[in-house]
Design a protein around this motif. Structure first.
Motif, PDB file in Angstrom:
ATOM      1  N   UNK A  86      52.636   0.895 -14.773  1.00  0.00           N
ATOM      2  CA  UNK A  86      53.195  -0.003 -13.773  1.00  0.00           C
ATOM      3  C   UNK A  86      52.263  -1.076 -13.266  1.00  0.00           C
ATOM      4  N   UNK A  87      50.962  -1.014 -13.589  1.00  0.00           N
ATOM      5  CA  UNK A  87      50.016  -2.031 -13.131  1.00  0.00           C
ATOM      6  C   UNK A  87      49.774  -3.036 -14.253  1.00  0.00           C
ATOM      7  N   UNK A  88      49.980  -4.328 -13.987  1.00  0.00           N
ATOM      8  CA  UNK A  88      49.806  -5.341 -15.036  1.00  0.00           C
ATOM      9  C   UNK A  88      48.330  -5.582 -15.347  1.00  0.00           C
ATOM     10  N   UNK A  89      48.055  -5.903 -16.593  1.00  0.00           N
ATOM     11  CA  UNK A  89      46.721  -6.317 -17.036  1.00  0.00           C
ATOM     12  C   UNK A  89      46.914  -7.491 -17.985  1.00  0.00           C
ATOM     13  N   UNK A  90      46.020  -8.461 -17.900  1.00  0.00           N
ATOM     14  CA  UNK A  90      46.186  -9.708 -18.654  1.00  0.00           C
ATOM     15  C   UNK A  90      45.248  -9.738 -19.851  1.00  0.00           C
ATOM     16  N   UNK A  91      45.819 -10.055 -21.000  1.00  0.00           N
ATOM     17  CA  UNK A  91      45.055 -10.199 -22.241  1.00  0.00           C
ATOM     18  C   UNK A  91      44.983 -11.688 -22.591  1.00  0.00           C
TER      19      UNK A  91
END
Length: 554
Positions: A283-288
């Motif tokens: 549920x926690x976004x992470x950016x690539x």
């Protein structure tokens, strides 16, 4: 007495006859043979009793370009005889090669003789090695593939002072042309020092066949500019013309197996994350962030990267950022793709490898650059797809309970309508009051203060890519009308060393392989210095040709 009158009359007739015979219009040139990229001087002299007027110099424009024209009235005594005449000095440049004629000119009933002129191709004139100024065109290759970069270097050599230099930009039909570099330096040729002004163009042919590099024309004024004199008689307007070039353009090799044709000098892929991938949680976004960088290609030529479809991961790709970085070696294109990833269930995941096939223009071989597969673990409790977050930019994911849609009754609808109409009357009242109240001038700029505080927080916790975007927005807001699309162009337009250092720090952290750690403390110090310079007007560099070559003759 009668005898004296007869003698006086005879002398008067002789004088009138001499004056009539002395009235003539003559033309001469300093040389009859020259190259198409050279100039010559036409001297026209009228000696006669009538004054005023001038020949019709428009007749010269059929085969020549009139670069300058000067008129002088002279009176002199030679061997006891007085002589007066009007002289015109005209500097001409041929418009075509072959056998030409300086036409006959007319003035006060007198006609000058036509003068033959031989115009040779560029570089074939006997005086070509002794010119005080000339052009040179150099290509980095004589054969290339379609859409491959060709570097065209145009050098202006001079041993005399030149100013007011003007030229048309290089334009090639069927090719994309962009000026990428300009340099000034000195070079010795056969022991003679020359000042050199060099322009570099990157040319990308759009189709196979023969690519024609047209001849370039430069117009300049010789001699040192005198700001205290309205007339500089020692100055001369000259025209220089380069030699046309032809390059063979081959089609894409039949052996090439890539899905996109990418002829480049080098190509690389770099991956970075907004935070440590080891801390993945459901549920926690992470950016690539994936950066595709190619030397010798424009950003518009770089292909988009595919987004994988993996069960348990939600992918939210952002719009790709494209940037062209000009330099002495041409254009380096960069395409940056940012994707937010949200996991909907725990487990072990693998992002597939990314492979880009391209053509090495240095070795003439097909090559492939690969970003290896990436594995990571996700912890936390699973959530259903219907309850997964729809906006990856939110700090967290909220699971909302399912509810039934309530249908309002009749009286509820009446109450809602009454409240809405009352609200509209309130809005209308405040609107009228705002129109009648004069605006107050604000002495503070809260938006600038807010932007500075946001940028400070971004430098402390943001990724290099996010900081790059934030600094660019801040600079464009600070200097209205700058309109920079990236920090490179902003640093070129503004003469501020701090901004150049900021750009270098961010580029080292984003594009170097491996990325260089970002010195956030130093970055904040540079931003603070830049803030204190905000009320000063920054100098913007100009791309016009400067009066560089105002030097003493060698």
């Amino acid at each position: 007495m009668r005898r004296i009158f007869q003698i006086f009359s005879a002398l008067l007739l002789i004088a009138v006859s001499c004056i009539a015979n002395a009235q003539e219009l003559t033309a001469s040139v300093d040389r009859n043979e020259l190259a198409i990229n050279e100039t010559f001087t036409l001297t026209l002299r009228y000696s006669g009793s009538q004054s005023g007027g001038q020949p019709d110099f428009d007749l010269l424009e059929q085969d020549f370009e009139v670069l300058s024209r000067q008129q002088s009235n002279q009176y002199r005594v030679f061997n006891g005889q007085a002589e007066s005449f009007v002289e015109w000095t005209v500097v001409l440049a041929p418009l075509k090669e072959g056998k030409l004629f300086v036409p006959s000119l007319h003035l006060h009933g007198q006609v000058s003789d036509a003068i033959p002129i031989t115009v040779n191709p560029a570089g074939e004139s006997p005086s070509g090695n002794n010119r005080q100024a000339f052009l040179e065109v150099e290509l980095d290759k004589d054969k290339l593939y379609v859409q491959e970069q060709l570097l065209v270097k145009v050098r202006l050599y001079t041993t005399v002072g030149l100013h007011d230099i003007a030229t048309d930009p290089l334009q090639i039909p069927g090719a994309h042309v962009e000026k990428v570099d300009e340099q000034r330096y000195e070079r010795r040729i056969q022991g003679v020092g020359h000042a050199v002004y060099e322009l570099t163009y990157a040319v990308f042919p759009e189709s196979s066949g023969e690519l024609q590099i047209p001849a370039l024309n430069y117009v300049a004024v010789t001699g040192r500019r005198d700001p205290f004199s309205l007339f500089n008689r020692n100055a001369q307007r000259i025209r220089l013309r380069s030699e046309a070039k032809t390059v063979k353009v081959d089609p894409k090799p039949g052996s090439y197996s890539g899905s996109h044709w990418l002829p480049a000098a080098s190509l690389g892929l770099v991956q970075s994350w907004s935070k440590d991938p080891e801390e993945f949680k459901v549920g926690e976004p992470i950016t690539r962030i994936i950066t595709l960088r190619a030397e010798g290609l424009r950003a518009a030529q770089l292909p988009p990267l595919s987004t994988p479809d993996i069960d348990g991961l939600k992918m939210y790709p952002d719009q790709a950022q494209k940037e062209d970085q000009p330099g002495p070696n041409g254009i380096t294109g960069t395409r940056t793709e940012t994707t937010a990833i949200v996991a909907t269930k725990p487990g072990q995941y693998q992002l597939p490898a990314i492979t880009i096939t391209w053509w090495d223009s240095k070795t003439g071989q097909q090559r492939a650059t690969q970003l290896p597969a990436f594995r990571f673990n996700v912890s936390g409790a699973a959530i259903s797809d219907s309850n997964a977050t729809s906006n990856p930019n939110l700090p967290g994911t909220t699971i909302q309970p399912a509810t039934e849609k309530a249908v309002p009754g009749f009286w509820q609808k009446v109450a809602i309508a009454a409240i809405a109409s009352h609200f509209l009357w309130v809005v209308y009242f405040f609107h009228l009051r705002r129109k009648t109240t004069p605006p107050r001038k604000s002495k503070q700029t809260p938006r600038e203060s807010t932007n500075s505080e946001q940028l400070k927080g971004l430098i402390a916790a943001g990724t290099p890519q996010e900081i790059h975007t934030g600094v660019l927005d801040w600079v464009n807001h600070r200097w209205k009308g700058l309109g920079a699309v990236n920090l490179n162009s902003a640093a070129q337009k503004l003469s501020i060393p701090e901004l150049t250092q900021i750009t270098e720090l961010l580029h080292d952290a984003i594009y170097k392989a491996p990325p260089k750690p970002l010195n956030r403390q130093q970055l904040q110090i540079l931003i603070d210095r830049l803030s204190r310079l905000s009320n000063r007007r920054a100098g913007i560099k100009e791309s016009d040709l400067p009066g560089l070559f105002e030097s003493k003759s060698v």
